[in-house]
Motif scaffolding. Structure first.
Motif, PDB file in Angstrom:
ATOM      1  N   ARG A 123      53.354 -48.094  -1.541  1.00  0.00           N
ATOM      2  CA  ARG A 123      54.638 -48.069  -2.266  1.00  0.00           C
ATOM      3  C   ARG A 123      55.740 -47.359  -1.470  1.00  0.00           C
ATOM      4  O   ARG A 123      56.899 -47.354  -1.890  1.00  0.00           O
ATOM      5  CB  ARG A 123      54.453 -47.377  -3.610  1.00  0.00           C
ATOM      6  CG  ARG A 123      53.677 -48.215  -4.614  1.00  0.00           C
ATOM      7  CD  ARG A 123      54.476 -49.431  -5.043  1.00  0.00           C
ATOM      8  NE  ARG A 123      53.799 -50.171  -6.088  1.00  0.00           N
ATOM      9  CZ  ARG A 123      53.040 -51.252  -5.883  1.00  0.00           C
ATOM     10  NH1 ARG A 123      52.862 -51.694  -4.652  1.00  0.00           N
ATOM     11  NH2 ARG A 123      52.456 -51.878  -6.891  1.00  0.00           N
ATOM     12  N   ASN A 124      55.366 -46.744  -0.342  1.00  0.00           N
ATOM     13  CA  ASN A 124      56.319 -46.052   0.523  1.00  0.00           C
ATOM     14  C   ASN A 124      57.105 -44.980  -0.227  1.00  0.00           C
ATOM     15  O   ASN A 124      58.316 -44.821  -0.057  1.00  0.00           O
ATOM     16  CB  ASN A 124      57.294 -47.043   1.175  1.00  0.00           C
ATOM     17  CG  ASN A 124      58.063 -46.409   2.330  1.00  0.00           C
ATOM     18  OD1 ASN A 124      57.563 -45.510   3.000  1.00  0.00           O
ATOM     19  ND2 ASN A 124      59.289 -46.858   2.551  1.00  0.00           N
ATOM     20  N   ARG A 125      56.417 -44.226  -1.048  1.00  0.00           N
ATOM     21  CA  ARG A 125      57.067 -43.125  -1.762  1.00  0.00           C
ATOM     22  C   ARG A 125      55.997 -42.120  -2.196  1.00  0.00           C
ATOM     23  O   ARG A 125      54.871 -42.488  -2.538  1.00  0.00           O
ATOM     24  CB  ARG A 125      57.857 -43.631  -2.960  1.00  0.00           C
ATOM     25  CG  ARG A 125      57.037 -44.398  -3.988  1.00  0.00           C
ATOM     26  CD  ARG A 125      57.928 -45.125  -4.977  1.00  0.00           C
ATOM     27  NE  ARG A 125      57.167 -45.846  -5.985  1.00  0.00           N
ATOM     28  CZ  ARG A 125      57.644 -46.870  -6.683  1.00  0.00           C
ATOM     29  NH1 ARG A 125      58.885 -47.288  -6.490  1.00  0.00           N
ATOM     30  NH2 ARG A 125      56.893 -47.477  -7.587  1.00  0.00           N
ATOM     31  N   LEU A 126      56.391 -40.860  -2.200  1.00  0.00           N
ATOM     32  CA  LEU A 126      55.461 -39.793  -2.549  1.00  0.00           C
ATOM     33  C   LEU A 126      55.182 -39.752  -4.041  1.00  0.00           C
ATOM     34  O   LEU A 126      54.111 -39.316  -4.466  1.00  0.00           O
ATOM     35  CB  LEU A 126      56.018 -38.443  -2.082  1.00  0.00           C
ATOM     36  CG  LEU A 126      55.084 -37.244  -2.191  1.00  0.00           C
ATOM     37  CD1 LEU A 126      53.884 -37.418  -1.267  1.00  0.00           C
ATOM     38  CD2 LEU A 126      55.820 -35.950  -1.852  1.00  0.00           C
ATOM     39  N   GLY A 127      56.142 -40.210  -4.839  1.00  0.00           N
ATOM     40  CA  GLY A 127      55.968 -40.156  -6.282  1.00  0.00           C
ATOM     41  C   GLY A 127      54.754 -40.921  -6.762  1.00  0.00           C
ATOM     42  O   GLY A 127      54.109 -40.525  -7.746  1.00  0.00           O
ATOM     43  N   GLU A 128      54.403 -42.004  -6.077  1.00  0.00           N
ATOM     44  CA  GLU A 128      53.234 -42.792  -6.479  1.00  0.00           C
ATOM     45  C   GLU A 128      51.952 -41.991  -6.294  1.00  0.00           C
ATOM     46  O   GLU A 128      51.062 -42.012  -7.149  1.00  0.00           O
ATOM     47  CB  GLU A 128      53.183 -44.078  -5.660  1.00  0.00           C
ATOM     48  CG  GLU A 128      52.474 -45.223  -6.354  1.00  0.00           C
ATOM     49  CD  GLU A 128      53.319 -45.822  -7.473  1.00  0.00           C
ATOM     50  OE1 GLU A 128      52.756 -46.029  -8.563  1.00  0.00           O
ATOM     51  OE2 GLU A 128      54.511 -46.078  -7.253  1.00  0.00           O
ATOM     52  N   ALA A 129      51.856 -41.270  -5.171  1.00  0.00           N
ATOM     53  CA  ALA A 129      50.680 -40.434  -4.936  1.00  0.00           C
ATOM     54  C   ALA A 129      50.628 -39.276  -5.924  1.00  0.00           C
ATOM     55  O   ALA A 129      49.556 -38.914  -6.426  1.00  0.00           O
ATOM     56  CB  ALA A 129      50.691 -39.911  -3.499  1.00  0.00           C
ATOM     57  N   ALA A 130      51.786 -38.672  -6.207  1.00  0.00           N
ATOM     58  CA  ALA A 130      51.818 -37.563  -7.168  1.00  0.00           C
ATOM     59  C   ALA A 130      51.410 -38.038  -8.556  1.00  0.00           C
ATOM     60  O   ALA A 130      50.703 -37.325  -9.289  1.00  0.00           O
ATOM     61  CB  ALA A 130      53.216 -36.951  -7.199  1.00  0.00           C
ATOM     62  N   ALA A 131      51.831 -39.245  -8.924  1.00  0.00           N
ATOM     63  CA  ALA A 131      51.452 -39.789 -10.236  1.00  0.00           C
ATOM     64  C   ALA A 131      49.952 -40.050 -10.304  1.00  0.00           C
ATOM     65  O   ALA A 131      49.303 -39.774 -11.324  1.00  0.00           O
ATOM     66  CB  ALA A 131      52.231 -41.070 -10.500  1.00  0.00           C
ATOM     67  N   ALA A 132      49.374 -40.572  -9.207  1.00  0.00           N
ATOM     68  CA  ALA A 132      47.928 -40.801  -9.177  1.00  0.00           C
ATOM     69  C   ALA A 132      47.171 -39.476  -9.294  1.00  0.00           C
ATOM     70  O   ALA A 132      46.185 -39.366 -10.035  1.00  0.00           O
ATOM     71  CB  ALA A 132      47.557 -41.520  -7.881  1.00  0.00           C
ATOM     72  N   HIS A 133      47.647 -38.480  -8.585  1.00  0.00           N
ATOM     73  CA  HIS A 133      47.027 -37.155  -8.621  1.00  0.00           C
ATOM     74  C   HIS A 133      47.122 -36.552 -10.019  1.00  0.00           C
ATOM     75  O   HIS A 133      46.140 -36.005 -10.553  1.00  0.00           O
ATOM     76  CB  HIS A 133      47.732 -36.259  -7.599  1.00  0.00           C
ATOM     77  CG  HIS A 133      46.940 -35.074  -7.200  1.00  0.00           C
ATOM     78  ND1 HIS A 133      47.048 -34.477  -5.964  1.00  0.00           N
ATOM     79  CD2 HIS A 133      46.020 -34.325  -7.871  1.00  0.00           C
ATOM     80  CE1 HIS A 133      46.237 -33.450  -5.890  1.00  0.00           C
ATOM     81  NE2 HIS A 133      45.604 -33.324  -7.041  1.00  0.00           N
ATOM     82  N   ALA A 134      48.295 -36.639 -10.625  1.00  0.00           N
ATOM     83  CA  ALA A 134      48.494 -36.079 -11.961  1.00  0.00           C
ATOM     84  C   ALA A 134      47.644 -36.813 -13.000  1.00  0.00           C
ATOM     85  O   ALA A 134      47.082 -36.191 -13.915  1.00  0.00           O
ATOM     86  CB  ALA A 134      49.973 -36.157 -12.339  1.00  0.00           C
ATOM     87  N   THR A 135      47.530 -38.125 -12.861  1.00  0.00           N
ATOM     88  CA  THR A 135      46.716 -38.908 -13.803  1.00  0.00           C
ATOM     89  C   THR A 135      45.255 -38.499 -13.718  1.00  0.00           C
ATOM     90  O   THR A 135      44.584 -38.311 -14.748  1.00  0.00           O
ATOM     91  CB  THR A 135      46.863 -40.403 -13.507  1.00  0.00           C
ATOM     92  OG1 THR A 135      48.235 -40.795 -13.637  1.00  0.00           O
ATOM     93  CG2 THR A 135      46.022 -41.231 -14.473  1.00  0.00           C
ATOM     94  N   ALA A 136      44.742 -38.376 -12.499  1.00  0.00           N
ATOM     95  CA  ALA A 136      43.347 -37.962 -12.331  1.00  0.00           C
ATOM     96  C   ALA A 136      43.114 -36.581 -12.937  1.00  0.00           C
ATOM     97  O   ALA A 136      42.125 -36.359 -13.656  1.00  0.00           O
ATOM     98  CB  ALA A 136      42.991 -37.965 -10.840  1.00  0.00           C
ATOM     99  N   ASN A 137      44.011 -35.649 -12.673  1.00  0.00           N
ATOM    100  CA  ASN A 137      43.856 -34.290 -13.217  1.00  0.00           C
ATOM    101  C   ASN A 137      43.988 -34.267 -14.729  1.00  0.00           C
ATOM    102  O   ASN A 137      43.311 -33.488 -15.410  1.00  0.00           O
ATOM    103  CB  ASN A 137      44.894 -33.363 -12.589  1.00  0.00           C
ATOM    104  CG  ASN A 137      44.538 -32.984 -11.162  1.00  0.00           C
ATOM    105  OD1 ASN A 137      43.558 -33.473 -10.609  1.00  0.00           O
ATOM    106  ND2 ASN A 137      45.338 -32.132 -10.560  1.00  0.00           N
ATOM    107  N   LEU A 138      44.871 -35.111 -15.272  1.00  0.00           N
ATOM    108  CA  LEU A 138      45.019 -35.183 -16.730  1.00  0.00           C
ATOM    109  C   LEU A 138      43.734 -35.677 -17.383  1.00  0.00           C
ATOM    110  O   LEU A 138      43.271 -35.116 -18.392  1.00  0.00           O
ATOM    111  CB  LEU A 138      46.186 -36.103 -17.086  1.00  0.00           C
ATOM    112  CG  LEU A 138      46.378 -36.396 -18.580  1.00  0.00           C
ATOM    113  CD1 LEU A 138      46.681 -35.110 -19.346  1.00  0.00           C
ATOM    114  CD2 LEU A 138      47.494 -37.420 -18.781  1.00  0.00           C
ATOM    115  N   LEU A 139      43.142 -36.720 -16.808  1.00  0.00           N
ATOM    116  CA  LEU A 139      41.898 -37.252 -17.376  1.00  0.00           C
ATOM    117  C   LEU A 139      40.758 -36.246 -17.249  1.00  0.00           C
ATOM    118  O   LEU A 139      39.921 -36.128 -18.144  1.00  0.00           O
ATOM    119  CB  LEU A 139      41.538 -38.566 -16.682  1.00  0.00           C
ATOM    120  CG  LEU A 139      42.520 -39.723 -16.929  1.00  0.00           C
ATOM    121  CD1 LEU A 139      42.139 -40.943 -16.099  1.00  0.00           C
ATOM    122  CD2 LEU A 139      42.552 -40.080 -18.413  1.00  0.00           C
TER     123      LEU A 139
END
Length: 550
Positions: A520-536
C-alpha cells in the motif's frame, strides 16, 4: 574510452545488478535463524550446541562487514539450485526427527542412540552446505570468498568471541587461580562498601563470603553483581562503534571514550549495589530483589551507552566533519545543525516506551504495577512530535485489518508450542491483589497501549525507520514500495528478537507488517495491521483470562 570491469562475465553489461549481496543476506539470515532455533532447544546429548551462537554472530558479522563489497560485485550468478534446496529441506527434517527421537526415547539402545546423534550432527552439517549450494555455485564460491578479503577474518574473530565469551567469564570468576576475577570482585565489594559507608553507620560486611549491607538488609556480591557482564558489553559496543564510524571520527581522540565508558559502567554498578541495599533497608525487600536487582543494571548500562553514542556523534573535537571555525564565525559547529532529524521522529516513541518499561520493572515486585507509565511516556512523545506525524501517511484500509487478523491467528497458534499454561500466573496474581478500580485502570492502560501507542511506536521504529534506513541514509526519501528482501528480513529479525520466546512469531509478524506497508506504500496500513492483531490478542486475554499472551 571507458574502463572495463574485471568482474563482468562475457556478454554481461555493467548496468546489470547481480543479486550476490541479496543472496548473501538470505544465506546469513537463514543460517542465523536456523542456528538460533537449534540453540534455543536444550540438547542433553550435545552441550556443544551453544556453538550455534557463534555461527549466528559469524553470519551477522559476515553480512554486515561484507555487504558493501558484495553489493558492488557484478559477476553473474547461476540460477537457484533446486536439488540443493531438497537437500536443505532433508537436513531440516533430519535435525527435527533425530531431536524428537532423542527426546522421546532417552532410554533406547546405546548403539541406536549413537546412530541418531550422528544423524543429528549430519543434519546440522548439511544445513550450511546445502544452503550455500542452493544459492551459489560451489565451484564459483571460492572466487567470492576472495572478494570478501579480510571480512572473513573479522567475522571469524567475532564468532570466536561469541563462542568463548561465556568461557572467559566463567574462567574469570570460578577458576581458583583467576587473578582477574578476584581483583574485580574485591574491587566491586570494597567500592560498594565505601559508597554505602557514606550514608549508613554500622555497615555489615563479611569479605570471605562477600556479604554486604545494613543491619536490616544484606546482599552477597556474587559474580553477576561485580559488573563483568556490563564491562564486556560496553567494551564490545564502544570498540564496535569506533570501528563502524572510523571514517567519521578522529580515532586518536575518540579512543579515549572507551576507558571513560568502562569506568562509568563500573562506577555506576557500585551505585546500583548501594541503591539496592538502600531500597531493601527502607523496607522494600521485594522490590529490591525482584525488580531493581534485575533491571537497574540495564538502565545504567543503556544510559552509559547512550551517552557514549551522543558523545561520539556530537562532540566535534572527536569528529572529522565539523565546519571549520573560520567558516562558522569562529565557532566550530556540525554540518547538520538546523537539519531535521528523522531519527528522533521515528525512534523516540519506541525509545520512550523502552525507558519507561525499564523504570517500571525496576520498581516492581514481579508484577509491573507501573505499566501505565509506558502509555504516558509514548503519548507524551507522540504529542510533542504531532506536527511531524501529520506528514506521515497513516491511512489504512481493509488489507491492514485482514493482515492483523492473520497475525493474530498465527501468534495464537505458535504460542501454544512456546508458552506454558501457567505463563500468566504472575500477572494474574498481581491483578488479583489490586482493588477493583485499580484493576480496571491497569487493564485499560494495558489495552490502550497495546492498541494505540505500541503499534504506532513500533511501526515508526521498525518499518518507518530501520527498514528504510537499510535502503538509504536519507530515510524519508525511501518509499515503502522500495523495501526489498534484505530490509524486510533484517528489520523483522530485530523486531522478532524483541519478543523473547515468541521471537519466531515476531519475525513472521514483522514480515507481514512490512509487506502490507510495501503493497500500500504507506505506514498506516502496517500500523493498522499491528493494532488489529494486538486488539484481538487483548480481547482473547480478557475473555479467557489467558494472561500468558500479555
Amino acid at each position: 574510452m571507458s574502463e572495463s570491469n574485471p568482474n563482468l562475465q562475457p556478454g554481461q553489461s555493467a548496468g546489470l545488478n547481480s543479486s550476490l549481496g541479496l543472496r548473501t543476506a538470505v544465506l546469513a539470515g537463514g543460517l542465523a535463524l536456523e542456528c538460533f532455533a537449534i540453540q534455543a532447544i536444550p540438547h542433553l546429548w550435545s552441550p556443544g550446541h551453544r556453538g550455534m551462537l557463534a555461527v549466528i554472530a559469524f553470519c551477522g558479522a559476515l553480512f554486515f562487514f561484507g555487504r558493501g563489497r558484495l553489493g558492488n560485485w557484478r559477476a553473474g550468478l547461476p540460477p537457484i539450485q533446486r536439488p540443493w534446496l531438497v537437500v536443505h529441506a532433508f537436513a531440516i527434517a533430519l535435525v527435527a526427527a533425530s531431536y524428537v527421537f532423542l527426546l522421546r526415547h532417552a532410554t533406547a539402545h546405546p548403539a541406536l542412540t549413537r546412530a541418531v546423534v550422528f544423524a543429528w550432527f549430519l543434519g546440522v552439517a548439511l544445513l550450511p552446505l546445502s544452503l550455500v549450494g542452493a544459492l551459489f555455485s560451489l565451484k564459483q564460491a571460492w572466487k567470492w570468498l576472495a572478494a570478501l578479503g579480510a571480512v572473513w577474518l573479522y567475522a571469524a574473530a567475532i564468532g570466536l568471541s561469541a563462542l568463548y565469551a561465556a568461557d572467559f567469564v566463567q574462567l574469570a570468576w570460578d577458576a581458583p587461580d583467576s587473578r582477574f576475577g578476584r581483583v574485580l570482585q574485591a574491587g566491586t565489594y570494597h567500592g560498594a562498601r565505601a559508597l554505602l559507608s557514606l550514608f549508613y553507620r554500622g555497615v555489615v560486611s563479611d569479605q570471605p563470603t562477600a556479604i554486604l549491607g545494613t543491619p536490616k538488609f544484606q546482599v552477597q556480591i556474587a559474580s553477576l553483581c561485580a559488573g563483568m557482564e556490563g564491562l564486556a558489553l560496553m567494551l564490545i559496543l564502544s570498540v564496535g562503534w569506533l570501528i563502524f564510524a572510523r571514517r567519521e571520527l578522529r580515532l586518536s581522540r575518540a579512543i579515549w571514550l572507551v576507558p571513560v565508558a568502562l569506568a562509568a559502567v563500573w562506577g555506576l554498578n557500585l551505585v546500583r549495589i548501594a541503591a539496592l541495599i538502600a531500597i531493601g533497608d527502607a523496607g522494600y525487600e521485594s522490590i529490591a530483589v525482584h525488580g531493581f536487582h534485575s533491571v537497574a543494571g540495564w538502565i545504567l548500562f543503556n544510559a552509559v551507552a547512550l551517552a557514549f553514542l551522543v558523545a561520539a556523534n556530537r562532540i566535534q573535537w572527536l569528529r572529522k566533519d565539523a565546519i571549520p571555525a573560520s567558516v562558522a564565525g569562529g565557532v566550530s559547529i556540525p554540518a547538520s545543525v538546523g537539519d531535521r532529524n528523522p531519527a528522533a521522529v521515528y525512534l523516540l516513541p519506541f525509545l520512550a516506551i523502552l525507558a519507561a518499561s525499564l523504570v517500571a520493572q525496576a520498581l516492581s515486585n514481579g508484577f509491573e504495577w507501573l505499566y501505565p507509565l509506558r502509555l504516558v511516556a509514548a503519548l507524551a512523545v507522540l504529542w510533542a512530535y504531532r506536527r511531524e506525524y501529520r506528514r506521515i501517511d497513516l491511512r489504512f484500509g481493509w488489507l491492514g485489518l485482514l493482515a492483523g487478523a492473520a497475525v493474530f491467528a498465527m501468534w495464537l497458534a505458535l504460542s501454544r508450542f512456546v508458552l506454558s499454561a501457567d505463563g500468566g500466573a504472575t500477572l494474574a496474581t498481581g491483578l488479583a491483589q489490586l482493588t477493583t478500580w485499580q484493576r480496571i485502570g491497569w487493564i485499560t492502560a494495558r489495552a490502550a497501549a497495546a492498541v494505540i501507542t505500541v503499534p504506532l511506536a513500533e511501526e515508526l521504529a521498525f518499518r518507518g525507520y530501520i527498514a528504510r534506513r537499510i535502503v538509504s541514509e536519507d530515510v524519508e526519501s525511501v518509499s515503502y514500495q522500495r523495501l526489498g528482501l534484505v530490509p524486510i528480513i533484517v528489520s523483522s529479525l530485530v523486531f522478532g528478537v524483541m519478543h523473547g520466546r515468541l521471537w519466531l512469531a515476531g519475525v513472521v509478524a514483522g514480515v507481514i507488517f512490512a509487506l502490507v506497508a510495501k503493497l500500500r506504500n504507506r505506514l498506516g496500513e502496517a500500523a493498522a495491521a499491528h493494532a488489529t492483531a494486538n486488539l484481538l490478542i487483548a480481547i482473547w486475554v480478557l475473555a479467557r483470562g489467558d494472561y500468558s499472551l500479555w
